[in-house]
Structures are given as C-alpha cells and as structure tokens.
Design a protein around this motif. Structure first.
Motif, PDB file in Angstrom:
ATOM      1  N   LEU A  63       0.847  -1.202   0.000  1.00  0.00           N
ATOM      2  CA  LEU A  63       0.000   0.000   0.000  1.00  0.00           C
ATOM      3  C   LEU A  63       0.884   1.255   0.000  1.00  0.00           C
ATOM      4  O   LEU A  63       0.653   2.194  -0.765  1.00  0.00           O
ATOM      5  CB  LEU A  63      -0.926   0.005   1.222  1.00  0.00           C
ATOM      6  N   ALA A  64       1.921   1.251   0.858  1.00  0.00           N
ATOM      7  CA  ALA A  64       2.790   2.428   0.977  1.00  0.00           C
ATOM      8  C   ALA A  64       3.510   2.722  -0.334  1.00  0.00           C
ATOM      9  O   ALA A  64       3.559   3.862  -0.794  1.00  0.00           O
ATOM     10  CB  ALA A  64       3.794   2.215   2.113  1.00  0.00           C
ATOM     11  N   ARG A  65       4.057   1.671  -0.952  1.00  0.00           N
ATOM     12  CA  ARG A  65       4.790   1.897  -2.213  1.00  0.00           C
ATOM     13  C   ARG A  65       3.876   2.392  -3.326  1.00  0.00           C
ATOM     14  O   ARG A  65       4.312   3.100  -4.229  1.00  0.00           O
ATOM     15  CB  ARG A  65       5.467   0.609  -2.671  1.00  0.00           C
ATOM     16  N   ALA A  66       2.596   1.988  -3.272  1.00  0.00           N
ATOM     17  CA  ALA A  66       1.644   2.464  -4.287  1.00  0.00           C
ATOM     18  C   ALA A  66       1.122   3.853  -3.931  1.00  0.00           C
ATOM     19  O   ALA A  66       0.422   4.476  -4.731  1.00  0.00           O
ATOM     20  CB  ALA A  66       0.486   1.476  -4.416  1.00  0.00           C
ATOM     21  N   GLY A  67       1.457   4.324  -2.716  1.00  0.00           N
ATOM     22  CA  GLY A  67       1.009   5.644  -2.282  1.00  0.00           C
ATOM     23  C   GLY A  67      -0.484   5.699  -2.005  1.00  0.00           C
ATOM     24  O   GLY A  67      -1.121   6.731  -2.226  1.00  0.00           O
ATOM     25  N   VAL A  68      -1.043   4.586  -1.539  1.00  0.00           N
ATOM     26  CA  VAL A  68      -2.480   4.564  -1.235  1.00  0.00           C
ATOM     27  C   VAL A  68      -2.710   4.015   0.177  1.00  0.00           C
ATOM     28  O   VAL A  68      -1.814   3.413   0.781  1.00  0.00           O
ATOM     29  CB  VAL A  68      -3.283   3.688  -2.240  1.00  0.00           C
ATOM     30  N   THR A  69      -3.905   4.251   0.670  1.00  0.00           N
ATOM     31  CA  THR A  69      -4.340   3.613   1.921  1.00  0.00           C
ATOM     32  C   THR A  69      -5.482   2.663   1.559  1.00  0.00           C
ATOM     33  O   THR A  69      -5.979   2.690   0.423  1.00  0.00           O
ATOM     34  CB  THR A  69      -4.857   4.651   2.931  1.00  0.00           C
ATOM     35  N   ALA A  70      -5.897   1.861   2.531  1.00  0.00           N
ATOM     36  CA  ALA A  70      -6.985   0.908   2.268  1.00  0.00           C
ATOM     37  C   ALA A  70      -8.239   1.644   1.775  1.00  0.00           C
ATOM     38  O   ALA A  70      -8.992   1.119   0.951  1.00  0.00           O
ATOM     39  CB  ALA A  70      -7.282   0.095   3.522  1.00  0.00           C
ATOM     40  N   ALA A  71      -8.429   2.873   2.267  1.00  0.00           N
ATOM     41  CA  ALA A  71      -9.624   3.638   1.881  1.00  0.00           C
ATOM     42  C   ALA A  71      -9.636   3.985   0.385  1.00  0.00           C
ATOM     43  O   ALA A  71     -10.701   4.178  -0.203  1.00  0.00           O
ATOM     44  CB  ALA A  71      -9.702   4.916   2.709  1.00  0.00           C
ATOM     45  N   ASP A  72      -8.452   4.054  -0.226  1.00  0.00           N
ATOM     46  CA  ASP A  72      -8.366   4.411  -1.657  1.00  0.00           C
ATOM     47  C   ASP A  72      -8.637   3.227  -2.580  1.00  0.00           C
ATOM     48  O   ASP A  72      -8.742   3.398  -3.799  1.00  0.00           O
ATOM     49  CB  ASP A  72      -6.958   4.941  -1.988  1.00  0.00           C
ATOM     50  N   LEU A  73      -8.675   2.025  -2.031  1.00  0.00           N
ATOM     51  CA  LEU A  73      -8.814   0.828  -2.874  1.00  0.00           C
ATOM     52  C   LEU A  73     -10.234   0.664  -3.390  1.00  0.00           C
ATOM     53  O   LEU A  73     -11.197   1.109  -2.759  1.00  0.00           O
ATOM     54  CB  LEU A  73      -8.429  -0.429  -2.085  1.00  0.00           C
ATOM     55  N   ASP A  74     -10.353  -0.013  -4.532  1.00  0.00           N
ATOM     56  CA  ASP A  74     -11.674  -0.361  -5.064  1.00  0.00           C
ATOM     57  C   ASP A  74     -12.038  -1.813  -4.764  1.00  0.00           C
ATOM     58  O   ASP A  74     -13.137  -2.248  -5.095  1.00  0.00           O
ATOM     59  CB  ASP A  74     -11.704  -0.108  -6.571  1.00  0.00           C
ATOM     60  N   GLY A  75     -11.105  -2.541  -4.184  1.00  0.00           N
ATOM     61  CA  GLY A  75     -11.408  -3.916  -3.829  1.00  0.00           C
ATOM     62  C   GLY A  75     -10.170  -4.648  -3.352  1.00  0.00           C
ATOM     63  O   GLY A  75      -9.039  -4.157  -3.505  1.00  0.00           O
ATOM     64  N   VAL A  76     -10.395  -5.812  -2.758  1.00  0.00           N
ATOM     65  CA  VAL A  76      -9.305  -6.655  -2.274  1.00  0.00           C
ATOM     66  C   VAL A  76      -9.433  -8.028  -2.931  1.00  0.00           C
ATOM     67  O   VAL A  76     -10.485  -8.671  -2.840  1.00  0.00           O
ATOM     68  CB  VAL A  76      -9.351  -6.800  -0.731  1.00  0.00           C
ATOM     69  N   ALA A  77      -8.367  -8.439  -3.619  1.00  0.00           N
ATOM     70  CA  ALA A  77      -8.347  -9.759  -4.267  1.00  0.00           C
ATOM     71  C   ALA A  77      -7.381 -10.652  -3.508  1.00  0.00           C
ATOM     72  O   ALA A  77      -6.360 -10.176  -3.001  1.00  0.00           O
ATOM     73  CB  ALA A  77      -7.897  -9.625  -5.722  1.00  0.00           C
ATOM     74  N   VAL A  78      -7.700 -11.926  -3.455  1.00  0.00           N
ATOM     75  CA  VAL A  78      -6.829 -12.841  -2.717  1.00  0.00           C
ATOM     76  C   VAL A  78      -6.846 -14.220  -3.370  1.00  0.00           C
ATOM     77  O   VAL A  78      -7.883 -14.657  -3.878  1.00  0.00           O
ATOM     78  CB  VAL A  78      -7.262 -12.926  -1.229  1.00  0.00           C
ATOM     79  N   ALA A 101     -13.060  -4.296   7.226  1.00  0.00           N
ATOM     80  CA  ALA A 101     -12.767  -3.083   7.987  1.00  0.00           C
ATOM     81  C   ALA A 101     -12.855  -1.832   7.108  1.00  0.00           C
ATOM     82  O   ALA A 101     -13.318  -0.786   7.549  1.00  0.00           O
ATOM     83  CB  ALA A 101     -11.378  -3.195   8.623  1.00  0.00           C
ATOM     84  N   ALA A 102     -12.392  -1.948   5.856  1.00  0.00           N
ATOM     85  CA  ALA A 102     -12.372  -0.778   4.974  1.00  0.00           C
ATOM     86  C   ALA A 102     -13.658  -0.652   4.169  1.00  0.00           C
ATOM     87  O   ALA A 102     -13.825   0.315   3.412  1.00  0.00           O
ATOM     88  CB  ALA A 102     -11.153  -0.868   4.035  1.00  0.00           C
ATOM     89  N   GLY A 103     -14.542  -1.626   4.288  1.00  0.00           N
ATOM     90  CA  GLY A 103     -15.808  -1.581   3.538  1.00  0.00           C
ATOM     91  C   GLY A 103     -15.597  -1.719   2.044  1.00  0.00           C
ATOM     92  O   GLY A 103     -16.219  -1.008   1.244  1.00  0.00           O
ATOM     93  N   LYS A 104     -14.694  -2.614   1.646  1.00  0.00           N
ATOM     94  CA  LYS A 104     -14.380  -2.810   0.222  1.00  0.00           C
ATOM     95  C   LYS A 104     -14.807  -4.205  -0.227  1.00  0.00           C
ATOM     96  O   LYS A 104     -14.799  -5.144   0.573  1.00  0.00           O
ATOM     97  CB  LYS A 104     -12.859  -2.682  -0.004  1.00  0.00           C
ATOM     98  N   PRO A 105     -15.145  -4.346  -1.516  1.00  0.00           N
ATOM     99  CA  PRO A 105     -15.512  -5.687  -2.008  1.00  0.00           C
ATOM    100  C   PRO A 105     -14.322  -6.649  -2.003  1.00  0.00           C
ATOM    101  O   PRO A 105     -13.178  -6.238  -2.187  1.00  0.00           O
ATOM    102  CB  PRO A 105     -16.013  -5.441  -3.430  1.00  0.00           C
ATOM    103  N   LEU A 106     -14.653  -7.931  -1.805  1.00  0.00           N
ATOM    104  CA  LEU A 106     -13.649  -8.994  -1.746  1.00  0.00           C
ATOM    105  C   LEU A 106     -13.859  -9.933  -2.933  1.00  0.00           C
ATOM    106  O   LEU A 106     -15.000 -10.286  -3.250  1.00  0.00           O
ATOM    107  CB  LEU A 106     -13.849  -9.774  -0.437  1.00  0.00           C
ATOM    108  N   VAL A 107     -12.763 -10.325  -3.606  1.00  0.00           N
ATOM    109  CA  VAL A 107     -12.872 -11.366  -4.643  1.00  0.00           C
ATOM    110  C   VAL A 107     -11.757 -12.391  -4.468  1.00  0.00           C
ATOM    111  O   VAL A 107     -10.595 -12.038  -4.249  1.00  0.00           O
ATOM    112  CB  VAL A 107     -12.771 -10.835  -6.102  1.00  0.00           C
ATOM    113  N   GLY A 108     -12.120 -13.653  -4.574  1.00  0.00           N
ATOM    114  CA  GLY A 108     -11.134 -14.722  -4.557  1.00  0.00           C
ATOM    115  C   GLY A 108     -10.626 -14.953  -5.973  1.00  0.00           C
ATOM    116  O   GLY A 108     -11.363 -14.758  -6.945  1.00  0.00           O
ATOM    117  N   VAL A 109      -9.358 -15.334  -6.081  1.00  0.00           N
ATOM    118  CA  VAL A 109      -8.758 -15.573  -7.399  1.00  0.00           C
ATOM    119  C   VAL A 109      -8.129 -16.961  -7.414  1.00  0.00           C
ATOM    120  O   VAL A 109      -7.476 -17.366  -6.449  1.00  0.00           O
ATOM    121  CB  VAL A 109      -7.687 -14.504  -7.713  1.00  0.00           C
ATOM    122  N   ASP A 110      -8.347 -17.679  -8.499  1.00  0.00           N
ATOM    123  CA  ASP A 110      -7.659 -18.951  -8.715  1.00  0.00           C
ATOM    124  C   ASP A 110      -6.225 -18.621  -9.136  1.00  0.00           C
ATOM    125  O   ASP A 110      -5.999 -17.915 -10.129  1.00  0.00           O
ATOM    126  CB  ASP A 110      -8.382 -19.747  -9.803  1.00  0.00           C
TER     127      ASP A 110
END
Ligand code: KG4
Ligand code: ZN
Length: 354
Positions: A63-78, A101-110
């Motif tokens: 997150l730090a290297r991208a210069g964003v916080t969790a609040a700036d994300l549009d989603g979390v993939a795992v 916690a951040a209220g962001k959508p979650l997607v699983g990835v194969d």
C-alpha cells in the motif's frame, strides 16, 4: 480501479496494487526459500506460520509503495485456490479482515488464472499495448506445483480450457527433485539452468530418456526422467565438473523439448497463432530460447512475461481480481480455501496407456 492483491498459496508472501488496465503500482514479494531450503522442498506448516508473520508488513509495504491507503482501494483480491490449505488461509483471513474493515468488495482468485493473465501486467518501462496478446491464446503454465497447456479465450474461469497437463510431477518439481539428487540445493531450476548453459547434452544422453514418448498426446510425464537420473546417480555416483554440467544439459533439454513440442502442437491443433509462457519455469533460458525458435519457425507469436510476472507474485492476483470486480463479481466473507484449482482438469493423474 485500484485493487490490492494478496498471494500466500505456497512459499511466497506477496501483495501488490494493480489497476484494472494492468498497471502495477506496487509489487512486494517476500520469499520463504531460505526457510525451506534445509528440507529440500516446501514444508506446509512452516510456510503457513511464516505467512502469518509476514503478511501484514508485506501488505502495508504494498500500500505504501503504491502511495495509497486501504480507503483508496476499489477492492481486495486474494488467492483462494489452489495451494496449501494453511498457507491460503492466512491470505484469505487477512484479505477478509481488510475488506470488511475498509468496507471494500472482496474477490477470490484462482492462482492458475492469475498466472495465465500475468502476461497483461505492465511494469515500469511498460511494454506497448501491442506487445500484449489478443485472445484466444495458448498458454504453457509450468511452475513448481503445476504444468499444463491451456486454451485461453478470455479472462474468466469459464473461458479457460485445459488441453493437457502432467500426469505426475510438475516441470519445476522435476527440476527441484533432480537438483536435490545432484546435491545442488533448493530450488533447483535456476542452478540447473545455469550449469546446463555450459553442458553438452549429447555427452550425457544415455543417462536421460526422452520425456513422454507418445508424441501426439498433449499430456506430460516427468517422473520417469527423474527416476532415470536417480538410477544414474546410484550407479555412477554424483557427477562433478563438466560431467555434472552435461547431465544438467541433457535433463533440461529433455524437459524443454517436451514442453516446447507439445505447446506448439497444441497451438496448431487449436488453430491459434499466439503462445504465452507462464509460471516459474518460464524463467528457464533453455525453454525461452527453444520456444522462441519453434514459434518463429511456425509463424506463431510468442509472449513471454518478465521474470517478476512469471514467478509467484501478488500483481497477477490483483489484476485477475480487478477483472472479476469489473465484471461485477463479488465474494462473501464465507470464501474458503480450496486445495484444487477451479479450472476443470482433463488429464488424469497416474500411468497407463491413453
Ligand atoms: O511459479 P513459481 O514461482 O511457484 C510455483 O507456483 O510453483 O515456480 C517455482 C518453480 C520451482 O520449481 C523452480 O525450480 C522453478 O520454478 N524455476 C525454474 C527456473 N527458475 C525457477 N525452473 C527452470 N529454470 C529456471 N531458470
Ligand atoms: Zn504459482
């Protein structure tokens, strides 16, 4: 769209922030190789425990290297599959906690879909868009855990079809096992690759059989060649110096020939003119050179991602997740780890004539 991707399926703890267009804003990979090296392979419980220690700092750094916080994300993939259950669980719980916690959508990835789409990632010094393949393409995915040829008609799971896979060991696994037999340490691929460069395959040809005799099949088998090397070492002892390099060249040549021939055959059988390499074994110089020559000879376009996109990384997971999110897909907090891929398998494990 900016998506965080988290990867903990095997022995890399990785996180990255990537856009829907494939631009890599950050990509942090922490390898556990040194931890597993004394055992000559990945120890699942050791992997899971180390992921648990490393995952939060790795995500923070991404997150730090991208210069964003969790609040700036549009989603979390795992990565939710395939992989070691305990290792996957660490990434999944981290992704769920963060998404919730951040209220962001979650997607699983194969994980395998991630590898197959990694060719679209744009890292700094980005390739021009015309260097990316159009769909459909034939992809050879060769890593430590998987070896298969796929027809990829689009980024969705349902648009990817296995054309043939290994019946036993993965190609990278064969490199690792042979390196262990030869006392070369873990992981074996890079060191065998290096020694093979100054070896003469013909000088050690009698120690190494051709891989997979049936030419028309798109299935692989790498356990026979590993056993042949084991028998050779049992009879003659571990080779040294030039003889070691020759044996590495013969082994690598046999594996690479099978990978190249079957991939090219698959492309021709499907009538597809684009070939993509994916997975850690795609770093092999012998494979890259022979595949390039074989594709050039038959007028096929070859797309080889940079090394960082071939080996396990979070960017490929973030990108595959971004495409799922863009298609309106979401997973719930019930998302559970699965040890097997969601891609249908056509190749059965085990021997016998087919
Ligand atoms: O894709 P990857 O990083 O992790 C898995 O998902 O398995 O692939 C790791 C595998 C290991 O088996 C390693 O020995 C192999 O890729 N590998 C290579 C080379 N670099 C890594 N195999 C052959 N030649 C290489 N240069
Ligand atoms: Zn992988």
């Amino acid at each position: 769209m900016r998506v965080l991707g988290i990867e903990t399926s095997c022995d890399e703890t990785a996180a990255a922030v990537v856009t829907e267009g494939g631009d890599v804003l950050s990509d942090v990979v922490r390898s556990q190789v040194a931890l597993h090296a004394p055992y000559g392979g990945v120890v699942p419980e050791v992997a899971a425990r180390d992921h648990a220690r490393a995952v939060v700092p790795v995500v923070r750094e991404a997150l730090a290297r991208a210069g964003v916080t969790a609040a700036d994300l549009d989603g979390v993939a795992v990565t939710s599959r395939p992989g070691l259950a305990g290792a996957l669980l660490v990434g999944l719980q981290t992704a769920k906690g963060l998404a919730w916690a951040a209220g962001k959508p979650l997607v699983g990835v194969d994980h395998l879909v991630g590898h197959l789409l990694a060719v679209f990632l744009r890292r700094d010094g980005a390739p021009a868009s015309d260097e990316r393949p159009a769909f459909p393409y034939v992809a050879l995915l060769a890593s430590g855990g998987h070896t298969a040829i796929y027809r990829v008609d689009g980024p969705a799971l349902g648009a990817i079809r296995e054309l043939g896979a290994t019946r036993d060991d993965a190609a990278g696994e064969a490199f690792d096992k042979v390196a262990k037999l030869l006392g070369l340490g873990y992981p074996g691929g890079p060191v065998v690759d290096r020694l093979a460069a100054t070896g003469d395959a013909a000088a050690a040809a009698e120690a190494v059989p051709a891989v997979m005799a049936r030419k028309e099949s798109l299935e692989f088998s790498f356990s026979g060649i590993k056993s042949a090397v084991a028998r050779h070492v049992a009879k003659r002892g571990r080779p040294e110096g030039q003889a070691l390099n020759d044996l590495c060249a013969a082994f690598q040549g046999a594996v690479v020939d099978a990978l190249v021939q079957k991939t090219v055959r698959a492309a021709r059988a499907e009538g597809i003119e684009r070939v993509v390499l994916a997975g850690g074994v795609a770093a092999n110089r012998g494979l890259r050179a022979k595949m390039a020559a074989a594709c050039a000879k038959r007028g096929l376009g070859l797309f080889v991602p940079p090394f960082a996109s071939c080996t396990d990384n979070g960017a490929m997971i973030a990108y595959a997740g971004a495409l799922r999110l863009a298609a309106g897909e979401r997973d719930t907090l019930d998302l559970a780890p699965e040890t097997r891929t969601a891609l249908p398998r056509v190749t059965r494990k085990g021997g016998g004539v087919r």
